[in-house]
Every structure is written in structure tokens, then in C-alpha cells.
Motif scaffolding. Structure first.
Motif, PDB file in Angstrom:
ATOM      1  N   GLY A 164     -36.015  77.151 153.805  1.00 58.83           N
ATOM      2  CA  GLY A 164     -37.403  77.131 153.294  1.00 58.83           C
ATOM      3  C   GLY A 164     -37.885  76.444 151.864  1.00 58.83           C
ATOM      4  N   GLY A 165     -37.988  75.715 151.474  1.00 57.99           N
ATOM      5  CA  GLY A 165     -38.171  74.992 150.163  1.00 57.99           C
ATOM      6  C   GLY A 165     -37.715  75.431 149.335  1.00 57.99           C
ATOM      7  N   SER A 166     -38.237  75.034 147.694  1.00 54.97           N
ATOM      8  CA  SER A 166     -38.040  75.485 146.880  1.00 54.97           C
ATOM      9  C   SER A 166     -38.193  76.831 146.900  1.00 54.97           C
ATOM     10  CB  SER A 166     -38.800  74.894 145.217  1.00 54.97           C
ATOM     11  OG  SER A 166     -37.514  73.405 145.885  1.00 54.97           O
ATOM     12  N   THR A 167     -38.827  76.930 147.630  1.00 55.63           N
ATOM     13  CA  THR A 167     -38.969  78.895 147.246  1.00 55.63           C
ATOM     14  C   THR A 167     -37.735  79.398 147.542  1.00 55.63           C
ATOM     15  OG1 THR A 167     -41.212  79.278 147.883  1.00 55.63           O
ATOM     16  CG2 THR A 167     -40.617  80.744 148.771  1.00 55.63           C
ATOM     17  N   ALA A 168     -36.784  79.285 149.069  1.00 52.46           N
ATOM     18  CA  ALA A 168     -35.629  79.824 149.463  1.00 52.46           C
ATOM     19  C   ALA A 168     -34.865  79.541 147.937  1.00 52.46           C
ATOM     20  CB  ALA A 168     -35.119  78.959 150.345  1.00 52.46           C
TER      21      ALA A 168
ATOM     22  N   ALA B 142     -43.665  79.949 135.369  1.00 59.34           N
ATOM     23  CA  ALA B 142     -43.561  79.184 136.364  1.00 59.34           C
ATOM     24  C   ALA B 142     -44.390  80.041 138.236  1.00 59.34           C
ATOM     25  CB  ALA B 142     -42.037  80.581 136.394  1.00 59.34           C
ATOM     26  N   HIS B 143     -43.848  79.715 139.055  1.00 59.46           N
ATOM     27  CA  HIS B 143     -44.157  79.900 140.127  1.00 59.46           C
ATOM     28  C   HIS B 143     -43.995  80.750 140.401  1.00 59.46           C
ATOM     29  CE1 HIS B 143     -44.307  78.343 144.822  1.00 59.46           C
ATOM     30  NE2 HIS B 143     -45.055  77.906 144.273  1.00 59.46           N
ATOM     31  N   LYS B 144     -44.782  80.862 141.969  1.00 61.86           N
ATOM     32  CA  LYS B 144     -44.790  83.002 141.977  1.00 61.86           C
ATOM     33  C   LYS B 144     -43.135  82.725 142.867  1.00 61.86           C
ATOM     34  CE  LYS B 144     -46.471  81.386 146.612  1.00 61.86           C
ATOM     35  NZ  LYS B 144     -47.853  81.276 147.829  1.00 61.86           N
TER      36      LYS B 144
ATOM     37  N   VAL C 104     -32.710  75.632 136.595  1.00 56.24           N
ATOM     38  CA  VAL C 104     -34.199  74.794 136.107  1.00 56.24           C
ATOM     39  C   VAL C 104     -34.518  74.449 137.482  1.00 56.24           C
ATOM     40  CG1 VAL C 104     -35.216  72.913 135.471  1.00 56.24           C
ATOM     41  CG2 VAL C 104     -32.984  73.473 134.455  1.00 56.24           C
ATOM     42  N   ASP C 105     -36.202  75.202 137.588  1.00 58.33           N
ATOM     43  CA  ASP C 105     -36.987  75.173 138.490  1.00 58.33           C
ATOM     44  C   ASP C 105     -37.870  73.336 138.439  1.00 58.33           C
ATOM     45  OD1 ASP C 105     -38.893  74.732 140.840  1.00 58.33           O
ATOM     46  OD2 ASP C 105     -39.808  76.857 140.035  1.00 58.33           O
ATOM     47  N   GLU C 106     -36.690  72.636 139.191  1.00 58.37           N
ATOM     48  CA  GLU C 106     -37.300  71.014 139.142  1.00 58.37           C
ATOM     49  C   GLU C 106     -38.147  70.839 140.853  1.00 58.37           C
ATOM     50  OE1 GLU C 106     -33.871  68.195 138.705  1.00 58.37           O
ATOM     51  OE2 GLU C 106     -35.006  67.184 136.742  1.00 58.37           O
ATOM     52  N   ALA C 107     -38.574  71.273 141.392  1.00 63.21           N
ATOM     53  CA  ALA C 107     -39.686  71.027 142.493  1.00 63.21           C
ATOM     54  C   ALA C 107     -40.101  70.121 142.122  1.00 63.21           C
ATOM     55  CB  ALA C 107     -40.147  72.846 142.388  1.00 63.21           C
ATOM     56  N   HIS C 108     -40.610  69.501 141.250  1.00 63.99           N
ATOM     57  CA  HIS C 108     -41.923  68.198 141.012  1.00 63.99           C
ATOM     58  C   HIS C 108     -40.327  67.001 140.619  1.00 63.99           C
ATOM     59  CE1 HIS C 108     -45.266  70.497 142.134  1.00 63.99           C
ATOM     60  NE2 HIS C 108     -44.523  71.825 141.085  1.00 63.99           N
ATOM     61  N   GLY C 109     -39.874  67.546 140.856  1.00 63.98           N
ATOM     62  CA  GLY C 109     -38.510  65.986 139.905  1.00 63.98           C
ATOM     63  C   GLY C 109     -37.296  65.607 140.781  1.00 63.98           C
TER      64      GLY C 109
ATOM     65  N   GLN D 287     -33.840  71.742 143.532  1.00 60.69           N
ATOM     66  CA  GLN D 287     -35.355  70.581 143.992  1.00 60.69           C
ATOM     67  C   GLN D 287     -36.440  70.654 145.269  1.00 60.69           C
ATOM     68  OE1 GLN D 287     -32.849  67.165 143.541  1.00 60.69           O
ATOM     69  NE2 GLN D 287     -33.287  66.912 141.380  1.00 60.69           N
ATOM     70  N   SER D 288     -37.888  70.366 145.032  1.00 58.48           N
ATOM     71  CA  SER D 288     -38.316  70.217 146.356  1.00 58.48           C
ATOM     72  C   SER D 288     -37.611  69.107 146.986  1.00 58.48           C
ATOM     73  CB  SER D 288     -39.715  70.384 146.464  1.00 58.48           C
ATOM     74  OG  SER D 288     -39.969  71.277 146.341  1.00 58.48           O
ATOM     75  N   THR D 289     -37.261  68.660 147.233  1.00 59.33           N
ATOM     76  CA  THR D 289     -37.304  67.007 147.998  1.00 59.33           C
ATOM     77  C   THR D 289     -38.116  65.906 149.430  1.00 59.33           C
ATOM     78  OG1 THR D 289     -34.737  67.793 148.205  1.00 59.33           O
ATOM     79  CG2 THR D 289     -34.807  65.636 148.637  1.00 59.33           C
ATOM     80  N   HIS D 290     -38.318  67.254 149.093  1.00 68.02           N
ATOM     81  CA  HIS D 290     -40.063  66.800 150.842  1.00 68.02           C
ATOM     82  C   HIS D 290     -40.983  66.392 149.598  1.00 68.02           C
ATOM     83  CE1 HIS D 290     -42.129  70.594 149.987  1.00 68.02           C
ATOM     84  NE2 HIS D 290     -41.000  71.229 150.016  1.00 68.02           N
ATOM     85  N   LYS D 291     -40.891  67.104 148.441  1.00 69.80           N
ATOM     86  CA  LYS D 291     -41.834  66.955 147.276  1.00 69.80           C
ATOM     87  C   LYS D 291     -41.969  65.567 146.816  1.00 69.80           C
ATOM     88  CE  LYS D 291     -42.869  71.445 145.485  1.00 69.80           C
ATOM     89  NZ  LYS D 291     -43.992  72.121 146.380  1.00 69.80           N
ATOM     90  N   MET D 292     -41.359  65.115 146.441  1.00 68.73           N
ATOM     91  CA  MET D 292     -40.795  63.724 145.835  1.00 68.73           C
ATOM     92  C   MET D 292     -40.371  62.776 146.142  1.00 68.73           C
ATOM     93  SD  MET D 292     -43.711  64.120 143.587  1.00 68.73           S
ATOM     94  CE  MET D 292     -43.767  62.259 142.908  1.00 68.73           C
TER      95      MET D 292
HETATM   96  C1  LIG Z   1     -43.027  74.485 140.243  1.00 67.58           C
HETATM   97  C2  LIG Z   1     -42.574  74.935 141.557  1.00 67.58           C
HETATM   98  N1  LIG Z   1     -41.750  75.328 142.054  1.00 67.58           N
HETATM   99  C3  LIG Z   1     -41.188  76.029 143.766  1.00 67.58           C
HETATM  100  C4  LIG Z   1     -42.782  75.747 144.437  1.00 67.58           C
HETATM  101  C5  LIG Z   1     -42.243  76.207 146.036  1.00 67.58           C
HETATM  102  O1  LIG Z   1     -41.406  74.347 146.532  1.00 67.58           O
HETATM  103  P1  LIG Z   1     -41.668  74.574 147.786  1.00 67.58           P
HETATM  104  O2  LIG Z   1     -42.869  74.640 147.990  1.00 67.58           O
HETATM  105  O3  LIG Z   1     -40.297  73.780 147.997  1.00 67.58           O
HETATM  106  O4  LIG Z   1     -41.163  76.444 148.651  1.00 67.58           O
HETATM  107  C6  LIG Z   1     -43.763  75.225 144.010  1.00 67.58           C
HETATM  108  C7  LIG Z   1     -44.497  74.315 144.614  1.00 67.58           C
HETATM  109  O5  LIG Z   1     -45.801  73.488 144.846  1.00 67.58           O
HETATM  110  C8  LIG Z   1     -44.061  74.714 142.516  1.00 67.58           C
HETATM  111  O6  LIG Z   1     -44.536  73.952 141.855  1.00 67.58           O
END
Ligand SMILES: Cc1ncc(COP(=O)(O)O)c(C=O)c1O
Length: 487
Positions: free
Chosen positions: A87-91, A113-115, A193-198, A221-226
């Protein structure tokens, strides 16, 4: 460890080869029952869109292929334990909040921080103390928090259960996480650490170091992003004794599907293999090529600038280029639209900047096309009248770096309270009952329970005027918003 194997993907290949009679879900039966036109795209993936049958393990009780794939991932990313996220870094962020906070617990949270961080805090019933980050002056973008500010905050709130930062930011600007780790560990609490972008950080010498290398306790980490996993496929890593792992696993099973997608999980397995087998080398080479192109381009630009970390204390992700118009009143949204007209689709924009994201293996040809488009854009801007730069209001940051903000009530209490919708002007001085989220970057400008100031309203109006939009706003045009009736 043997990174040539991909145990989960291999298990799915065995499943496919067996061609058993499927008397189980999913109902498309390995793709046999499916929309004909769409099957052109879905056919191959449906063959491995399986469920928890013998040999395919179970994400929520992994003992075989998934456990092995997660162990390999932990090794590749430098964690003690890694959990796959569908469910992404969201989960991952929801689970992080629920793991470290019990209802009523205080936690120190970097404000930008992200929502998903806010939503995690809301679900957990936590009481966040927000700490305002630094702002990078060239771009007016919110970055990270200073160790000295963190130390002071922990003196003021010695009962916080954890510290939660976001690093790097969406723009690829990073701070020294090691120092924050030291401050937290001296206080005996974990750094999340929210390292979604790293996800790519720390993988080669010419990108900044990762949060795990810096010693962080829990990293998402969002492995799908970077990196190269499929969209939504992400990872949560832990190390050290400060994160209760059984509780984390139990919570992950609550916030994620009981039928997690095998293609998504397998894409994490092969993203890890790809990274180790060829990606690291490609990444290192791509960075060299990008840096050369960027430096040459920066010298030629007259109206645009590309953000550089030179002379700052920040680290810079070389896979991101942040473009800003130096002196004409051109917004990031406009820059993004013009680039798109030239065939280059950027990742995101704010009122001032546009962000371009490159990948582990961008072709030189594509980078050169991008450079040409940026030069053409620069030439276009040279025709416009020169106007003094204005402050980027868009940012989330309406306070001094290091300032602590303690909402009067928790996000959860605010969420459940009686609310009413009022015109923006009437909202000043009241408490927000909704999240006001300029998108991108998805960082709430206001969260439930936060006091609404005139500056917030001005920022909303400026973002609207510049062409930004607000995700999930109760009033799409953001003329009105929900406030708490009895805060
Ligand atoms: C800083 C940050 N954290 C978390 C998320 C959520 O990541 P995901 O899209 O993998 O759920 C995002 C999404 O853009 C983000 O920018």
C-alpha cells in the motif's frame, strides 16, 4: 547473500509452470476470465497474480519465499529486518505511527510531513508536537530540522515516544540524519524516517547516504518512486531494539490487505535483484552523466536556475533537478506546463519551482532532450519582463525554523468533533476541521485541530491563484472550509 536469486518471483514462476486447476481466488483464474481488449496488457501479469497457495508463502506470516525475499531486501538496504508494503509508503507510515504511539502519546514530528504521516497520527490518537523545519532560501522549500532545534525540543517535551522526520524532501534536499539519530538515541527514543523519496540513497558513493546508514530505527521507502518496483510497492525497514517488531507486524497486517498483490510483492523482489546485479553500476554512471549535463546547462541558463547544494549544508539528490525562474513572475506550475508542451513531463511543481525526476538508468538521449527543452524554456523566459522575485508562500512553513507547535487537541479528537463549513475569511482564528493539502507535494498546510491564521488563508489564495489545487478539500474551489464548532 545470494542476490542473483529472486525467491518470490521464482516461486511464482513455478506456480505458473504447474498449470494446476485453480479452485481458489482470484476469480480471473490466472487470466482465463478477463476483458478481451485489456488482456493484451494484463495477460502475462495475471499468470502470476496468485494468492496464498502452497509454495507462495503469506505476507502476514512469512516463512518461505516472502521471508527469504524480505531477508535479501534487508541485506541490500542495510536493515536488520524488512517488511514488504503493498500500500505504498502510505501503509508504512500508518503502521509506523500505530506501532510507536498509543492513544494520547506525544510524538515530535517534522511539520512538513506527507499526509500519510498525519493520517497515521490521527488513527493512532497520538498528540503530535510539530517542529518547523529549515527553509532553503533559493527555492523557499521546506527541508529538515536542525539537531540543535531537536535537542531543545526534547528538553521541552521529554516524554515524547519518538521523533519522526521526512528526509530527503520531494525536491531531493537532505539533511545530516546521523546527528538527529544521536540526539534521539541519547534520549532513548527511536528516530523514524519517511524516506519515501530516497530508496536509492546509500546504494552508491555518488548519492547521499541513507537513513539506515545514518542509524535510523525505522525507515519507510517508496521503492516504486526512485527504484524500479511497480507503483505502490514499497518497503519498511527496521534496525536496533527500539521498535517493537511483533507489534509492527501485527499492525502491518491490520493496515494492509489480507490479499496482498503477488505481482507487487514480486516486483519488490526483482527490484532488489536488479539493483544489486546491475542497478548500482547504472545508477553510479547515470549520476556522472547527469552531473555533467547539469553543470554545463547551469552555466548556459540566464533566467532559470537549477538548485545546487553548493554553499549550503544540505545534501542533494543528483537524480532530481529543481528549476526556478530567477526573476520573472513565472510559477513552477507554468514552467511545468511549458515543459510539457515541449514533450518533457515533469514530476511536480509548486508556486515557484518545478521538479524533474531522473531514474537509475535514464538514457543520455533523453537527458539531452530535457536539456534542450530547458534551454528553449530559458530563451522563452528571456522575452518576458523582469520582475523582482516574490516569496514562495506555498510552503507549508508559516513559522520560524525550530518553532514547536502543539495543537490544542489531537488530530483524532478534531476529526471526530462537530464541524461546520464557513467562507475562508471567517475561518481565521478558528480551528481547522479538515486537512488542507496543496497537491503535490501532499504536505498539509492545515491539519484538523490546527489554528487557522491569516497567513494560512493568504497561502491558500496564492496557491489557488498560481494554479495549484487542494486534494480532497471539502470545497473544491477552496472558497470555504470546515472548522470545529466547539474546539
Ligand atoms: C514524503 C512522502 N511520504 C510518503 C508518501 C506516500 O508514498 P506512497 O505513494 O508510496 O504511498 C509520499 C508520496 O508522494 C511522500 O511524498
Amino acid at each position: 547473500m545470494n542476490h542473483k536469486i529472486a525467491p518470490l518471483y521464482d516461486a511464482l514462476c513455478i506456480y505458473e509452470r504447474k498449470q494446476t486447476v485453480s479452485l481458489h481466488v482470484p476469480g480471473h483464474k490466472d487470466g482465463q476470465a478477463f476483458d478481451q481488449q485489456a488482456s493484451r496488457h494484463f495477460r502475462e501479469i495475471l499468470k502470476i497474480d496468485a494468492t496464498e497457495v502452497n509454495g507462495l508463502d503469506d505476507l502476514h506470516h512469512p516463512t518461505e519465499a516472502i521471508a527469504e525475499a524480505q531477508r535479501l531486501a534487508a541485506d541490500a538496504f542495510g536493515a536488520e529486518q524488512t517488511y514488504f508494503l503493498v500500500g505504498g509508503s502510505t501503509a508504512g507510515n500508518l503502521a509506523a505511527a500505530l506501532t510507536v504511539c498509543q492513544p494520547g502519546d506525544r510524538i515530535l514530528v517534522q511539520r512538513n510531513a506527507h499526509k500519510s504521516v498525519f493520517n497515521g497520527l490521527l488513527l493512532a490518537g497520538a498528540h503530535p508536537i510539530f517542529i518547523a523545519p529549515e527553509v532553503e532560501p533559493e527555492t523557499d522549500v521546506a527541508t529538515g530540522i536542525e539537531p540543535s532545534h531537536l535537542r531543545k525540543a526534547l528538553q521541552q517535551y521529554p516524554d515524547v515516544k519518538a521523533v519522526w522526520i521526512t528526509n530527503p524532501n520531494y525536491y531531493g534536499m537532505g539533511i545530516n540524519v546521523t546527528k538527529l539519530v544521536d540526539v534521539c538515541h541519547q534520549a532513548g527514543i527511536p528516530l523514524l524516517v519517511d524516506e519515501a523519496h530516497g530508496a536509492h540513497l546509500g546504494q552508491v558513493a555518488n548519492v547521499p547516504c541513507s537513513a539506515l546508514e545514518a542509524g535510523a530505527d525505522l525507515v519507510v521507502q517508496s521503492t516504486h518512486k526512485m527504484l524500479t518496483a511497480m507503483t505502490m510497492a514499497s518497503m519498511l525497514h527496521v534496525q536496533g531494539p527500539l521498535i517493537p517488531r511483533e507489534r509492527l507486524a501485527a499492525i502491518l497486517a491490520m493496515v494492509q490487505s489480507s490479499s496482498p498483490s503477488y505481482p507487487l510483492m514480486a516486483s519488490l523482489d526483482v527490484a532488489r535483484r536488479y539493483l544489486i546485479m546491475q542497478g548500482r553500476e547504472q545508477l553510479a554512471n547515470t549520476v556522472v552523466m547527469l552531473e555533467k549535463q547539469r553543470e554545463q546547462l547551469a552555466e548556459r541558463l540566464q533566467c532559470l536556475s537549477i538548485w545546487t547544494d553548493k554553499g549550503t549544508t544540505y545534501s542533494r539528490d543528483p537524480l532530481k533537478w529543481v528549476l526556478t525562474s530567477r526573476h520573472s513572475p513565472v510559477t513552477g506550475y507554468q514552467l511545468l506546463a511549458w515543459l510539457e508542451d515541449m514533450g518533457c513531463v515533469a514530476e511536480m511543481a509548486d508556486t515557484k519551482n518545478v521538479v524533474l525526476v531522473f531514474a537509475i538508468h535514464n538514457s543520455e538521449d533523453q537527458v539531452k532532450r530535457t536539456v534542450q527543452a530547458i534551454q528553449a524554456l530559458d530563451a522563452k523566459l528571456q522575452q518576458l519582463p523582469v520582475v523582482e522575485k516574490q516569496k514562495n508562500d506555498g510552503s507549508i512553513l508559516l513559522t520560524e525554523p525550530g518553532q514547536l507547535i502543539e495543537p490544542a487537541i489531537s488530530l483524532q479528537e478534531a476529526f471526530h468533533q462537530k464541524k461546520k463549513q464557513v467562507p475562508l475569511a471567517e475561518a481565521i482564528g478558528k480551528y481547522s476541521a479538515e486537512m488542507v493539502i496543496p497537491y503535490p507535494p501532499g504536505i498539509p498546510l492545515l491539519a484538523p485541530g490546527e489554528k487557522i491564521t491569516e497567513t494560512h488563508i493568504t497561502a491558500i489564495q496564492q496557491i489557488k491563484a498560481a494554479g495549484g489545487y487542494f486534494q480532497g478539500a471539502s470545497d473544491e474551489g477552496m472558497e470555504k472550509m470546515f472548522i470545529l464548532v466547539n474546539p
